[in-house]
Scaffold this motif. Structure first.
Motif, PDB file in Angstrom:
ATOM      1  N   SER A 327      10.368 -65.511 -30.029  1.00 48.12           N
ATOM      2  CA  SER A 327      10.048 -65.239 -28.621  1.00 48.12           C
ATOM      3  C   SER A 327       8.855 -66.069 -28.167  1.00 48.12           C
ATOM      4  O   SER A 327       8.845 -66.605 -27.049  1.00 48.12           O
ATOM      5  N   LYS A 330       9.889 -69.686 -27.835  1.00 46.48           N
ATOM      6  CA  LYS A 330      10.706 -69.876 -26.634  1.00 46.48           C
ATOM      7  C   LYS A 330       9.822 -69.969 -25.396  1.00 46.48           C
ATOM      8  O   LYS A 330      10.073 -70.784 -24.497  1.00 46.48           O
ATOM      9  N   ARG A 331       8.785 -69.123 -25.320  1.00 48.56           N
ATOM     10  CA  ARG A 331       7.862 -69.181 -24.183  1.00 48.56           C
ATOM     11  C   ARG A 331       7.149 -70.531 -24.117  1.00 48.56           C
ATOM     12  O   ARG A 331       6.816 -71.021 -23.035  1.00 48.56           O
ATOM     13  N   GLU A 338      16.246 -66.710 -29.198  1.00 51.55           N
ATOM     14  CA  GLU A 338      15.162 -65.880 -29.723  1.00 51.55           C
ATOM     15  C   GLU A 338      15.650 -64.645 -30.467  1.00 51.55           C
ATOM     16  O   GLU A 338      14.871 -63.727 -30.735  1.00 51.55           O
ATOM     17  N   PRO A 347      15.540 -59.516 -29.460  1.00 55.68           N
ATOM     18  CA  PRO A 347      14.631 -60.670 -29.427  1.00 55.68           C
ATOM     19  C   PRO A 347      13.529 -60.490 -30.464  1.00 55.68           C
ATOM     20  O   PRO A 347      13.003 -59.394 -30.664  1.00 55.68           O
ATOM     21  N   ASP A 349      10.128 -60.676 -31.222  1.00 54.87           N
ATOM     22  CA  ASP A 349       8.692 -60.728 -30.934  1.00 54.87           C
ATOM     23  C   ASP A 349       7.970 -60.054 -32.095  1.00 54.87           C
ATOM     24  O   ASP A 349       8.588 -59.595 -33.052  1.00 54.87           O
TER      25      ASP A 349
END
Length: 459
Positions: A327, A330-331, A338, A347, A349
């Motif tokens: 995540s 991806k940001r 993700e 996802p 994170d």
């Protein structure tokens, strides 16, 4: 020494203009000798005759090929006569001596290139490529700062050079090379103390200020040192270090030392406390200058943690929410997909990967069960609050839980990477749990007083 005393007793010999007040004729270090006299043929001839007497008495002679003379404010005709008289070559400043440049004026940035190259050569060594982030942080602490610290004790290092060295160290810590990239955590935070969320690296610019404050301390107390006597004889004289107004032509190093009086005025109470103790405390003064009231609640989980350094660094990144999960990547525009690589459902994170994923939750439950802790992990923010509460103090449970948290987080991160890069396609987490428990036992076993309790857990 006897020969030099006889030389100075001759009225024909004239001291160097900046050496007469304290009678300096020479400085010696091992087999190197620096000689000083006025720039005139008579004084040089007397010095050469003294050298010849020394050679006749000891059988030791000077190699002209290894000697140089440095001139200042002399006419060319006199310089040529001195050259014919001595046979020594003509030297120009700056020159490197004892590893640092000697100069009559402010050293330019280019003269710090040997320092930078020495650091780069250590980074580019093949063994450095095998280190984890934890290993690279340790190398920066022990090697790089030890190299630069010697220079800092000699003279102030320009900010541009310090920023260059810090950029090299920052790139090495995060990439293992000298190629810079965006850092997950700001370097100023990395250099802060553990209680402030850092890794206790030295902030070089502040340490340089402390080194100059040490010089100011020596001047203010008139420490029994040759350079202190010299500064007092020619500049401070009968005045006070705190009141003296330096002339414009004073050496650049002394200007920088005196500029540190402003730091003293801002921390006068601490300075007076050191004076009462009669000892300059560099580390305590550094802590005072870098004092930060922003204390992270989870600092004691990192501090005095018996886990492997790489596991502690991994936990430290998780606490800062800077672990390179899908995540996050991806940001940053580095990934398109993700989805969690372990459960293939949500996802990825930090909260999901470390706690919420059904695969990692099973790992946590197994490890906590082995520790005889009846606890079911929830969201990471709630979990870190539980960890903070249960790792206070010096009990066996607190000691083992700290290790377990770090080793489990690292074990999950390592398992996740092995699944992504195909080095471990096994979906069975039992080997992962077994490896984590083995690491906890090995690291916990270091403390002798806890071995009996660990042995009971293993039964």
């Amino acid at each position: 020494m006897v020969f030099m005393d006889k030389m100075t007793s001759t009225t024909a010999f004239k001291y160097h203009s900046k050496c007469a007040k304290i009678g300096i004729t020479h400085l010696a270090f091992v087999d190197d000798v620096l000689l000083f006299s006025r720039g005139e043929t008579q004084s040089v001839q007397i010095m050469m005759n003294t050298f010849q007497q020394f050679s006749d008495s000891t059988g030791l002679s000077v190699n002209p090929q290894k000697c140089q003379i440095f001139y200042s404010g002399m006419e060319e005709e006199t310089i040529n006569k001195v050259h014919e008289m001595t046979g020594y070559g003509r030297g120009t400043l700056p020159v490197r001596y004892l590893g640092v440049p000697l100069a009559s004026k402010r050293v330019s940035t280019n003269h710090y290139l040997p320092l930078i190259e020495r650091i780069l050569s250590r980074i580019r060594h093949w063994s450095s490529n095998l280190l984890s982030i934890a290993g690279r942080i340790l190398l920066v602490k022990s090697i790089f700062l030890a190299i630069t610290q010697y220079w800092m004790m000699c003279f102030p290092i320009p900010k541009t050079v310090i920023h260059k060295i810090e950029a090299i160290c920052r790139a090495f810590v995060w990439t293992g090379t000298d190629k810079s990239r965006k850092s997950p955590i700001a370097w100023t935070r990395v250099c802060s103390s553990i209680k402030n969320g850092g890794m206790n690296l030295i902030h070089m610019e502040t340490w340089n200020r402390v080194a100059m404050l040490r010089c100011l301390w020596s001047l203010s107390l008139k420490v029994d040192s040759l350079w202190v006597k010299w500064v007092h004889a020619y500049y401070i004289k009968h005045d006070s270090v705190w009141n003296i107004n330096l002339p414009q032509n004073v050496t650049w190093i002394l200007k920088d030392i005196m500029a540190r009086r402003e730091d003293v005025s801002q921390h006068m109470q601490f300075w007076e406390d050191m004076q009462r103790r009669g000892k300059f405390a560099m580390k305590k003064l550094y802590d005072q200058l870098t004092k930060d009231d922003t204390i992270v609640q989870w600092s004691h989980v990192i501090q005095h943690n018996g886990a492997r350094p790489r596991a502690i660094v991994c936990l430290w990144l998780v606490c800062h929410n800077r672990l390179a999960t899908k995540s996050r990547l991806k940001r940053l525009g580095l990934l398109q997909e993700e989805t969690c690589s372990l459960c293939m459902e949500q996802p990825e994170d930090i909260n999901h990967l470390i706690i919420d994923c059904k695969v990692t939750r099973h790992i946590w439950l197994e490890v906590l069960q082995w520790l005889e802790l009846h606890h079911h992990p929830v969201q990471w923010q709630e979990e870190i609050a539980w960890i903070i509460h249960h790792t206070k103090g010096k009990s066996f449970q607190s000691y083992m839980l700290k290790i377990a948290i770090a080793e489990t987080v690292y074990g999950i991160w390592k398992y996740r990477n092995e699944r992504i890069f195909g080095t471990n396609v096994n979906v069975d987490t039992n080997p992962v749990v077994s490896n984590i428990i083995d690491s906890i036992v090995v690291r916990g076993w270091i403390k002798v007083k806890h071995r009996k309790s660990i042995a009971l857990l293993m039964m």
